[in-house]
Design a protein around this motif. Sequence first.
Motif, PDB file in Angstrom:
ATOM      1  N   SER A  97       0.906 -24.663  33.339  1.00 46.23           N
ATOM      2  CA  SER A  97       1.464 -23.539  34.094  1.00 46.23           C
ATOM      3  C   SER A  97       2.843 -23.167  33.559  1.00 46.23           C
ATOM      4  O   SER A  97       3.521 -24.025  33.000  1.00 46.23           O
ATOM      5  CB  SER A  97       1.542 -23.893  35.582  1.00 46.23           C
ATOM      6  OG  SER A  97       2.446 -24.962  35.788  1.00 46.23           O
ATOM      7  N   PRO A  98       3.245 -21.929  33.702  1.00 53.00           N
ATOM      8  CA  PRO A  98       2.412 -20.821  34.171  1.00 53.00           C
ATOM      9  C   PRO A  98       1.395 -20.438  33.100  1.00 53.00           C
ATOM     10  O   PRO A  98       1.574 -20.770  31.928  1.00 53.00           O
ATOM     11  CB  PRO A  98       3.418 -19.695  34.389  1.00 53.00           C
ATOM     12  CG  PRO A  98       4.510 -19.964  33.400  1.00 53.00           C
ATOM     13  CD  PRO A  98       4.580 -21.474  33.308  1.00 53.00           C
ATOM     14  N   ASN A  99       0.381 -19.757  33.504  1.00 53.98           N
ATOM     15  CA  ASN A  99      -0.625 -19.290  32.556  1.00 53.98           C
ATOM     16  C   ASN A  99      -1.161 -17.958  33.065  1.00 53.98           C
ATOM     17  O   ASN A  99      -1.854 -17.945  34.069  1.00 53.98           O
ATOM     18  CB  ASN A  99      -1.759 -20.304  32.434  1.00 53.98           C
ATOM     19  CG  ASN A  99      -2.660 -20.031  31.261  1.00 53.98           C
ATOM     20  OD1 ASN A  99      -2.447 -19.088  30.514  1.00 53.98           O
ATOM     21  ND2 ASN A  99      -3.680 -20.854  31.110  1.00 53.98           N
TER      22      ASN A  99
END
Length: 107
Positions: free
Chosen positions: A37-39
């Motif tokens: 993350s983030p993605n």
Amino acid sequence: SERRLANGVPVAENIVILDGTSSVDENVTPGETLIASPNPASDVLRIDGRMNDTVELVTIRDMQGRVVLQQRGTRTISLRDVPAGAYLVAVQFSNSGSGSLPLSVIR
């Protein structure tokens, strides 16, 4: 209105991957999912989950299988030098376990 090429073919302006599994790791303890993350990400990627395991190596590969970035012993990866695009993040743990996840880098 949707964009089209000169020959009339529509152009995708946004591609969204809702969910998916790119690999199966039989050594994963239930509830210890691997998360990146983030993605999509732009600057920094954090590897979460499997917190009882030490990260040995993180490898980011492009869709042609070329290694774009490798970092040892960290769960925080700088994406500053990674071009925008789609990638696969492979994480090797010190206990010989591993996992992989899709990643989108945006700018």
